[in-house]
Design a protein around this motif. Structure first.
Motif, short mmCIF file in Angstrom:
data_model
loop_
_atom_site.label_atom_id
_atom_site.label_comp_id
_atom_site.label_asym_id
_atom_site.label_seq_id
_atom_site.Cartn_x
_atom_site.Cartn_y
_atom_site.Cartn_z
N PRO A 7 -0.71 -6.23 55.75
CA PRO A 7 -2.17 -6.32 55.69
C PRO A 7 -2.82 -5.16 56.42
N CYS A 8 -3.94 -4.71 55.90
CA CYS A 8 -4.71 -3.63 56.49
C CYS A 8 -5.26 -4.07 57.85
N ASP A 9 -5.19 -3.18 58.85
CA ASP A 9 -5.70 -3.52 60.19
C ASP A 9 -7.22 -3.70 60.18
N ASN A 10 -7.91 -3.01 59.29
CA ASN A 10 -9.37 -3.09 59.27
C ASN A 10 -9.87 -4.34 58.56
N CYS A 11 -9.35 -4.62 57.35
CA CYS A 11 -9.88 -5.75 56.58
C CYS A 11 -9.05 -7.01 56.74
N ARG A 12 -7.87 -6.90 57.37
CA ARG A 12 -6.94 -8.03 57.57
C ARG A 12 -6.57 -8.71 56.25
N GLY A 13 -6.39 -7.93 55.22
CA GLY A 13 -5.94 -8.45 53.93
C GLY A 13 -7.03 -8.93 53.00
N SER A 14 -8.29 -8.84 53.42
CA SER A 14 -9.38 -9.33 52.57
C SER A 14 -9.72 -8.35 51.45
N ARG A 15 -9.25 -7.08 51.56
CA ARG A 15 -9.44 -6.01 50.58
C ARG A 15 -10.84 -5.40 50.63
N TYR A 16 -11.69 -5.85 51.53
CA TYR A 16 -13.04 -5.33 51.62
C TYR A 16 -13.38 -4.97 53.06
N GLY A 17 -14.22 -3.95 53.22
CA GLY A 17 -14.62 -3.50 54.54
C GLY A 17 -15.51 -4.50 55.26
N ALA A 18 -15.65 -4.28 56.56
CA ALA A 18 -16.42 -5.20 57.41
C ALA A 18 -17.87 -5.31 56.98
N GLU A 19 -18.42 -4.23 56.39
CA GLU A 19 -19.83 -4.27 55.99
C GLU A 19 -20.10 -5.32 54.91
N LEU A 20 -19.08 -5.71 54.15
CA LEU A 20 -19.27 -6.73 53.12
C LEU A 20 -19.11 -8.15 53.64
N SER A 21 -18.62 -8.30 54.86
CA SER A 21 -18.42 -9.66 55.39
C SER A 21 -19.74 -10.36 55.68
N ASP A 22 -20.83 -9.59 55.77
CA ASP A 22 -22.15 -10.19 55.99
C ASP A 22 -22.76 -10.73 54.70
N ILE A 23 -22.23 -10.29 53.57
CA ILE A 23 -22.78 -10.72 52.28
C ILE A 23 -22.00 -11.95 51.82
N THR A 24 -22.70 -13.07 51.70
CA THR A 24 -22.04 -14.29 51.23
C THR A 24 -22.83 -14.88 50.07
N TRP A 25 -22.14 -15.66 49.30
CA TRP A 25 -22.77 -16.39 48.21
C TRP A 25 -22.14 -17.77 48.16
N LYS A 26 -22.95 -18.80 48.17
CA LYS A 26 -22.47 -20.17 48.25
C LYS A 26 -21.55 -20.33 49.46
N GLY A 27 -21.88 -19.58 50.54
CA GLY A 27 -21.13 -19.69 51.79
C GLY A 27 -19.82 -18.93 51.84
N LYS A 28 -19.53 -18.11 50.84
CA LYS A 28 -18.25 -17.39 50.80
C LYS A 28 -18.47 -15.90 50.62
N THR A 29 -17.65 -15.11 51.32
CA THR A 29 -17.63 -13.67 51.11
C THR A 29 -16.79 -13.38 49.88
N ILE A 30 -16.80 -12.14 49.42
CA ILE A 30 -15.98 -11.78 48.26
C ILE A 30 -14.49 -11.98 48.57
N GLY A 31 -14.10 -11.72 49.82
CA GLY A 31 -12.71 -11.97 50.22
C GLY A 31 -12.36 -13.44 50.15
N ASP A 32 -13.31 -14.31 50.55
CA ASP A 32 -13.09 -15.76 50.46
C ASP A 32 -12.96 -16.20 49.01
#
Length: 197
Positions: A7-32
């Motif tokens: 897993p990537c040290d920056n995204c921890r396997g979510s495949r997306y950068g930290a700047e996208l973790s603030d964007i959620t839809w129905k309570g979930k980020t794109i990684g979720d």
């Protein structure tokens, strides 16, 4: 050596950068969302009929446990086979225009040995999917040797009596009950045993 994934040290396997973790839809980020199983995704995407229908096809074909973000090299042969089937079936789903006008497309599906690599429980799911297609007005033609699938057929065409140069002769065509009476049919004795079991 086999492939190794870390897993990537920056995204921890979510495949997306930290700047996208603030964007959620129905309570979930794109990684979720990528971590959702198709069974969960069928509920999550209930607002979009096409997305929901594709996710439900995955569930109906026995792939509801796979996640949306799962990479294709991790699929088994049977999973890959069913994924191909879902891909083809999803092309025949009603479009928004057809749904809004009450139109149902009628498709012809030609499947060659769709049960290869499938567990018996997955074959049962496949049979339910094929019955559902027929109930919706589609035509399904299957080239198959699996007795459970043959026992569900509305119409059977048997060629033989053997394969290759010793085959190609029409032995029978018609309902399953008629095939069971054909003495020179290679399939009839096995189907009779399957139906009596």
């Amino acid at each position: 050596m086999p492939d190794t994934y870390l897993p990537c040290d920056n995204c921890r396997g979510s495949r997306y950068g930290a700047e996208l973790s603030d964007i959620t839809w129905k309570g979930k980020t794109i990684g979720d969302v990528l971590q959702l199983t198709f069974e969960e995704a069928a509920v999550f995407f209930d607002f979009h009929s096409q997305l929901k229908a594709v996710c439900q096809l995955m569930v109906d074909c026995g792939l509801g446990y796979l996640t949306l973000g799962q990479s294709s090299p991790t699929l088994s042969g049977g999973e890959a086979q069913r994924l191909k089937l879902v891909t083809e079936l999803s092309r025949g789903l009603q479009s928004y225009k057809e749904r809004s006008r009450g139109l149902q497309p009628h498709n012809l599906y030609l499947l060659e040995e769709p049960t290869i690599g499938l567990h018996l429980s997955d074959c049962e799911k496949l049979i339910r999917v094929l019955h559902a297609l027929v109930d919706q007005g589609h035509t399904v033609v299957v080239i198959e040797h699996h007795l459970d699938l043959l026992a569900e057929a509305d119409w059977i065409v048997e060629l033989g009596p053997d394969g290759g140069p010793a085959g190609g002769e029409l032995i029978y065509q018609g309902p399953l009950a008629g095939l069971l009476k054909v003495k020179r049919s290679p399939s009839a004795p096995y189907l009779q045993k399957r139906l009596n079991a």
